[in-house]
Design an enzyme around this catalytic site. Structure first.
Site, PDB file in Angstrom:
ATOM      1  N   ARG A   1     -15.451  27.333 -25.531  1.00 24.79           N
ATOM      2  CA  ARG A   1     -14.687  28.139 -24.553  1.00 24.79           C
ATOM      3  C   ARG A   1     -14.039  27.371 -23.609  1.00 24.79           C
ATOM      4  NH1 ARG A   1     -19.857  31.026 -22.032  1.00 24.79           N
ATOM      5  NH2 ARG A   1     -20.699  28.965 -22.282  1.00 24.79           N
ATOM      6  N   PRO A   2     -12.906  27.886 -23.198  1.00 19.38           N
ATOM      7  CA  PRO A   2     -11.956  27.016 -21.978  1.00 19.38           C
ATOM      8  C   PRO A   2     -12.850  27.082 -20.829  1.00 19.38           C
ATOM      9  CG  PRO A   2     -10.832  29.189 -22.614  1.00 19.38           C
ATOM     10  CD  PRO A   2     -12.132  29.134 -23.506  1.00 19.38           C
ATOM     11  N   ARG A   3     -12.954  25.645 -20.637  1.00 23.44           N
ATOM     12  CA  ARG A   3     -13.836  25.422 -19.022  1.00 23.44           C
ATOM     13  C   ARG A   3     -12.999  25.904 -17.964  1.00 23.44           C
ATOM     14  NH1 ARG A   3     -15.292  19.423 -21.045  1.00 23.44           N
ATOM     15  NH2 ARG A   3     -17.031  20.204 -22.399  1.00 23.44           N
TER      16      ARG A   3
ATOM     17  N   GLY B   1     -23.914  19.847 -25.111  1.00 25.33           N
ATOM     18  CA  GLY B   1     -23.019  18.877 -25.843  1.00 25.33           C
ATOM     19  C   GLY B   1     -22.649  17.817 -25.214  1.00 25.33           C
ATOM     20  N   HIS B   2     -22.988  16.721 -25.703  1.00 24.71           N
ATOM     21  CA  HIS B   2     -22.744  15.161 -24.897  1.00 24.71           C
ATOM     22  C   HIS B   2     -21.777  14.433 -26.102  1.00 24.71           C
ATOM     23  CE1 HIS B   2     -26.744  15.880 -22.653  1.00 24.71           C
ATOM     24  NE2 HIS B   2     -25.812  16.480 -22.231  1.00 24.71           N
TER      25      HIS B   2
ATOM     26  N   ASN C   1     -27.651  24.003 -26.136  1.00 26.63           N
ATOM     27  CA  ASN C   1     -26.591  24.338 -25.159  1.00 26.63           C
ATOM     28  C   ASN C   1     -25.894  23.286 -24.706  1.00 26.63           C
ATOM     29  OD1 ASN C   1     -28.860  23.615 -23.948  1.00 26.63           O
ATOM     30  ND2 ASN C   1     -28.763  25.092 -22.253  1.00 26.63           N
TER      31      ASN C   1
ATOM     32  N   GLN D   1     -27.289  19.475 -18.930  1.00 30.62           N
ATOM     33  CA  GLN D   1     -26.445  20.198 -17.867  1.00 30.62           C
ATOM     34  C   GLN D   1     -26.511  19.676 -16.559  1.00 30.62           C
ATOM     35  OE1 GLN D   1     -29.279  22.061 -19.822  1.00 30.62           O
ATOM     36  NE2 GLN D   1     -27.784  22.273 -21.237  1.00 30.62           N
TER      37      GLN D   1
ATOM     38  N   ARG E   1     -45.982  32.118 -22.079  1.00 25.44           N
ATOM     39  CA  ARG E   1     -47.245  31.896 -22.861  1.00 25.44           C
ATOM     40  C   ARG E   1     -47.311  32.516 -24.453  1.00 25.44           C
ATOM     41  NH1 ARG E   1     -50.957  32.885 -18.188  1.00 25.44           N
ATOM     42  NH2 ARG E   1     -49.288  34.199 -17.881  1.00 25.44           N
TER      43      ARG E   1
ATOM     44  N   LYS F   1     -21.531  12.924 -19.166  1.00 26.53           N
ATOM     45  CA  LYS F   1     -23.015  12.172 -19.537  1.00 26.53           C
ATOM     46  C   LYS F   1     -23.030  11.486 -20.812  1.00 26.53           C
ATOM     47  CE  LYS F   1     -25.050  16.161 -18.753  1.00 26.53           C
ATOM     48  NZ  LYS F   1     -23.855  17.103 -18.445  1.00 26.53           N
TER      49      LYS F   1
ATOM     50  N   THR G   1     -20.017  22.888 -26.742  1.00 24.33           N
ATOM     51  CA  THR G   1     -20.774  23.539 -27.748  1.00 24.33           C
ATOM     52  C   THR G   1     -20.235  24.945 -28.161  1.00 24.33           C
ATOM     53  OG1 THR G   1     -22.769  22.619 -26.307  1.00 24.33           O
ATOM     54  CG2 THR G   1     -23.143  24.742 -27.967  1.00 24.33           C
TER      55      THR G   1
ATOM     56  N   GLY H   1     -10.980   6.825 -19.580  1.00 22.13           N
ATOM     57  CA  GLY H   1     -10.375   7.230 -20.840  1.00 22.13           C
ATOM     58  C   GLY H   1     -11.630   7.901 -21.721  1.00 22.13           C
TER      59      GLY H   1
ATOM     60  N   ASP I   1     -21.213  18.939 -18.340  1.00 28.61           N
ATOM     61  CA  ASP I   1     -20.016  18.517 -18.967  1.00 28.61           C
ATOM     62  C   ASP I   1     -19.235  17.376 -18.002  1.00 28.61           C
ATOM     63  OD1 ASP I   1     -20.521  20.100 -20.893  1.00 28.61           O
ATOM     64  OD2 ASP I   1     -19.215  21.591 -20.295  1.00 28.61           O
TER      65      ASP I   1
ATOM     66  N   LYS J   1     -20.886   9.937 -22.670  1.00 30.61           N
ATOM     67  CA  LYS J   1     -20.180   8.561 -22.602  1.00 30.61           C
ATOM     68  C   LYS J   1     -20.764   7.729 -21.802  1.00 30.61           C
ATOM     69  CE  LYS J   1     -15.999   6.682 -21.219  1.00 30.61           C
ATOM     70  NZ  LYS J   1     -14.790   6.709 -21.166  1.00 30.61           N
TER      71      LYS J   1
HETATM   72  P1  GDP Z   1     -21.410  15.967 -21.302  1.00 26.05           P
HETATM   73  O1  GDP Z   1     -22.023  17.130 -21.427  1.00 26.05           O
HETATM   74  O2  GDP Z   1     -21.815  15.604 -19.365  1.00 26.05           O
HETATM   75  O3  GDP Z   1     -21.807  14.705 -21.939  1.00 26.05           O
HETATM   76  O4  GDP Z   1     -19.839  15.909 -21.154  1.00 26.05           O
HETATM   77  P2  GDP Z   1     -18.973  16.489 -22.401  1.00 26.05           P
HETATM   78  O5  GDP Z   1     -19.169  15.638 -23.695  1.00 26.05           O
HETATM   79  O6  GDP Z   1     -19.465  17.912 -22.803  1.00 26.05           O
HETATM   80  O7  GDP Z   1     -17.572  16.602 -21.790  1.00 26.05           O
HETATM   81  C1  GDP Z   1     -16.894  15.536 -21.375  1.00 26.05           C
HETATM   82  C2  GDP Z   1     -15.555  15.443 -21.973  1.00 26.05           C
HETATM   83  O8  GDP Z   1     -14.758  14.413 -21.500  1.00 26.05           O
HETATM   84  C3  GDP Z   1     -15.920  15.064 -23.411  1.00 26.05           C
HETATM   85  O9  GDP Z   1     -14.724  15.242 -24.205  1.00 26.05           O
HETATM   86  C4  GDP Z   1     -15.691  13.278 -23.549  1.00 26.05           C
HETATM   87  O10 GDP Z   1     -15.145  12.858 -24.398  1.00 26.05           O
HETATM   88  C5  GDP Z   1     -14.584  13.518 -22.234  1.00 26.05           C
HETATM   89  N1  GDP Z   1     -14.599  11.885 -21.340  1.00 26.05           N
HETATM   90  C6  GDP Z   1     -15.829  11.564 -20.710  1.00 26.05           C
HETATM   91  N2  GDP Z   1     -15.610  10.726 -19.862  1.00 26.05           N
HETATM   92  C7  GDP Z   1     -14.167  10.463 -20.045  1.00 26.05           C
HETATM   93  C8  GDP Z   1     -12.989   9.625 -19.236  1.00 26.05           C
HETATM   94  O11 GDP Z   1     -13.386   8.862 -18.513  1.00 26.05           O
HETATM   95  N3  GDP Z   1     -11.632  10.051 -19.369  1.00 26.05           N
HETATM   96  C9  GDP Z   1     -11.266  10.968 -20.192  1.00 26.05           C
HETATM   97  N4  GDP Z   1     -10.161  11.217 -20.576  1.00 26.05           N
HETATM   98  N5  GDP Z   1     -12.146  11.745 -21.047  1.00 26.05           N
HETATM   99  C10 GDP Z   1     -13.546  11.593 -20.679  1.00 26.05           C
HETATM  100  P1  IMO Z   2     -24.058  19.737 -21.109  1.00 26.82           P
HETATM  101  O1  IMO Z   2     -25.496  19.186 -21.230  1.00 26.82           O
HETATM  102  C1  IMO Z   2     -21.944  23.110 -19.277  1.00 26.82           C
HETATM  103  C2  IMO Z   2     -23.992  26.934 -19.201  1.00 26.82           C
HETATM  104  C3  IMO Z   2     -23.299  27.980 -19.940  1.00 26.82           C
HETATM  105  C4  IMO Z   2     -23.703  29.305 -18.965  1.00 26.82           C
HETATM  106  C5  IMO Z   2     -25.017  28.888 -18.294  1.00 26.82           C
HETATM  107  C6  IMO Z   2     -26.339  29.408 -19.105  1.00 26.82           C
HETATM  108  O2  IMO Z   2     -23.105  19.650 -22.156  1.00 26.82           O
HETATM  109  O3  IMO Z   2     -23.307  19.367 -19.841  1.00 26.82           O
HETATM  110  P2  IMO Z   2     -27.534  28.799 -21.407  1.00 26.82           P
HETATM  111  O4  IMO Z   2     -27.110  29.029 -22.800  1.00 26.82           O
HETATM  112  O5  IMO Z   2     -28.011  27.421 -21.192  1.00 26.82           O
HETATM  113  O6  IMO Z   2     -28.703  29.913 -21.262  1.00 26.82           O
HETATM  114  O7  IMO Z   2     -26.157  29.128 -20.546  1.00 26.82           O
HETATM  115  O8  IMO Z   2     -25.125  27.439 -18.468  1.00 26.82           O
HETATM  116  N1  IMO Z   2     -24.313  25.581 -19.678  1.00 26.82           N
HETATM  117  C7  IMO Z   2     -23.586  24.575 -19.657  1.00 26.82           C
HETATM  118  N2  IMO Z   2     -22.497  24.506 -19.137  1.00 26.82           N
HETATM  119  N3  IMO Z   2     -22.636  22.018 -19.748  1.00 26.82           N
HETATM  120  C8  IMO Z   2     -23.632  22.299 -20.656  1.00 26.82           C
HETATM  121  O9  IMO Z   2     -24.523  21.404 -21.394  1.00 26.82           O
HETATM  122  C9  IMO Z   2     -24.198  23.414 -20.525  1.00 26.82           C
HETATM  123  N4  IMO Z   2     -25.267  24.010 -20.837  1.00 26.82           N
HETATM  124  C10 IMO Z   2     -25.469  25.401 -20.459  1.00 26.82           C
HETATM  125  O10 IMO Z   2     -22.114  27.968 -20.241  1.00 26.82           O
HETATM  126  O11 IMO Z   2     -22.925  29.284 -18.052  1.00 26.82           O
HETATM  127 MG    MG Z   3     -21.259  18.917 -22.542  1.00 28.27          MG
END
Ligand code: GDP
Ligand code: IMO
Ligand code: MG
Length: 404
Positions: free
Chosen positions: A290-292, A40-41, A38, A211, A140, A16, A287, A389, A13, A18
């Site tokens: 949950r609170p991070r 969420g981009h 799992n 991840q 397997r 990536k 995804t 942003g 999270d 963006k």
């Molecule tokens: P990813 O899994 O690495 O693609 O990241 P996520 O999308 O799960 O979480 C990143 C969160 O931060 C998302 O809600 C994005 O919209 C937001 N985000 C990404 N880059 C920025 C930034 O530079 N500034 C702000 N305010 N939000 C951002």
């Molecule tokens: P992106 O690609 C953040 C975390 C889960 C849990 C652990 C194992 O959006 O960055 P799993 O369901 O994979 O067996 O869970 O990994 N986890 C992530 N945390 N971003 C993710 O993906 C994640 N994918 C899995 O919260 O701690």
């Molecule tokens: Mg994510």
């Protein structure tokens, strides 16, 4: 050869999605190589939000997007995601590896069961069946997309899985799976050959991990990790391409640190400051909702991420969020039995964290500049992109990517 592999430097999270969305306009191919739903981009397009779970996040701009064989696919999720994405772009070139493994309802149930028996040692998985899908791949007895071409083979494979897991298959499930399969069948291909031919032909490619580094199955904070290779080494096994195809590596780091699920987190912030940062950054799982958990930027962790991934470039996101805090702190080193430690090690829980403080920079860009230069000088890797942003255009370019 213009190939860039993008990884997450922390626990996932990092933003990536963006960064991939931004970079992908300059690439012919955008390839996801690990994980499943799992991930969420997020990409914010005007007032609409796209959360990519399986489809590569460069879908809107790259000429072709590829789901490589290292990804584990939930068919229903994929069908829904493609339908949703059609409303943004109706003509697209999507290819999916025919040897990618499938996540079934048995894997979902197994995930829930395994978390249940762990008791206090719960991992806090996304419960999307990811661990079990890789478990059956390596055991397997996994089911691959190409197995769906022969109904009997699919039935037999499911029966084996059902016996191993001691979980029955619901009535009508095979038909449901085949119905979803029909909808994505046209995208299946030998993805490795396609990619190899394209790159040999001079096409550029952007490889996208799911991840982050410290939830990598090999190098992360085991057992609180996911079940795939999230670090740069994962790109070669996850695509089937030989290592020499991967030229440059970029890490995405958030200007602070977040983690979803259990496991060590040296710079975690509790209490009201943590709550404030979570609120300012909208830090809730893409995804699962949950609170991070939130914490300060951790340079020892980034030093290890630079080494593990062999990073050439860094993209630093969410500096806009961090600047709103009253005090910005950065962990510069740890201490263990009185000895200073410069690099994070997932097998060592530090006794003490040493921080440096910075004044917040909202409306004062010169202070932001010194913060970034400090991180660059500590890591010795250029920060070429800054996330300022959440909207897709809110990116500042500080340096160019070179493939020389
Ligand atoms: P990813 O899994 O690495 O693609 O990241 P996520 O999308 O799960 O979480 C990143 C969160 O931060 C998302 O809600 C994005 O919209 C937001 N985000 C990404 N880059 C920025 C930034 O530079 N500034 C702000 N305010 N939000 C951002
Ligand atoms: P992106 O690609 C953040 C975390 C889960 C849990 C652990 C194992 O959006 O960055 P799993 O369901 O994979 O067996 O869970 O990994 N986890 C992530 N945390 N971003 C993710 O993906 C994640 N994918 C899995 O919260 O701690
Ligand atoms: Mg994510």
């Amino acid at each position: 050869m213009e190939t860039l592999t993008l990884v997450g430097c922390q626990f996932g999270d990092e933003g990536k999605g963006k960064i991939i969305d931004f970079l992908s306009k300059d690439y012919d191919l955008n390839v996801r190589f690990n994980g499943g739903e799992n991930a969420g981009h997020t990409v914010v397009v005007g007032d609409r939000v796209i959360k990519y779970h399986l489809v590569p996040a460069g879908f809107l701009s790259a000429k072709s997007v590829v789901i490589a064989s290292g990804v584990v696919v939930n068919l229903r999720r994929l069908v829904q995601e493609i339908e949703f994405l059609r409303s943004f772009k109706s003509a697209f070139d999507l290819r999916i590896s025919e040897i990618a493994h499938v996540v079934t309802e048995l894997h979902f149930k197994r995930d829930k069961y395994l978390e249940g028996v762990r008791g206090k040692g719960i991992i806090g998985t996304t419960l999307k069946g990811i661990g079990p899908a890789y478990e059956s791949k390596y055991g397997r007895y996994g089911i691959r997309l190409l197995d769906f071409e022969d109904r009997q083979r699919l039935v037999d494979n499911l029966a084996l899985l059902s016996t191993i897991y001691q979980i029955p298959i619901e009535k009508g499930y095979v038909d449901e799976l085949l119905e979803d399969y029909e909808k994505i069948r046209g995208y299946l291909t030998d993805a490795r050959s396609f990619l190899q031919e394209q790159i040999d032909d001079g096409k550029s490619a952007l490889f996208e991990t799911a991840q982050g580094t410290f939830i990598d199955i090999e190098s992360g904070t085991y057992p609180f990790v996911t079940s795939s290779y999230t670090t740069s080494g994962g790109v070669t096994v996850g695509t089937g391409l030989p290592p020499k195809y991967f030229k440059k590596f970029m890490g995405v780091a958030k200007a602070y640190t977040t983690r979803v699920g259990e496991g060590m987190f040296p710079t975690e912030i509790f209490g009201t400051v943590g709550d404030q940062l979570r609120m300012l950054g909208s830090e809730y799982g893409s995804t699962t909702g949950r609170p991070r958990r939130v914490g300060y930027l951790d340079l020892p962790m980034l030093r290890r991420a630079v080494k593990l991934n062999g990073l050439d470039y860094i993209a630093l996101t969410k500096v806009d969020v961090l600047g709103k805090l009253k005090e910005v702190k950065v962990a510069v080193s740890y201490e263990q039995n009185g000895t200073e430690i410069e690099e994070f090690d997932p097998t060592v829980v530090p006794d003490k964290i040493n921080y440096e403080s910075f004044t917040p920079w909202e409306g004062e860009p010169s202070k932001l500049q010194s913060y970034i230069e400090f991180i660059e000088s500590e890591l010795k890797v250029p920060i070429v992109l800054l996330g300022i942003g959440e909207k897709r255009e809110e990116i500042e370019v500080r340096g160019q990517i070179s493939f020389d």
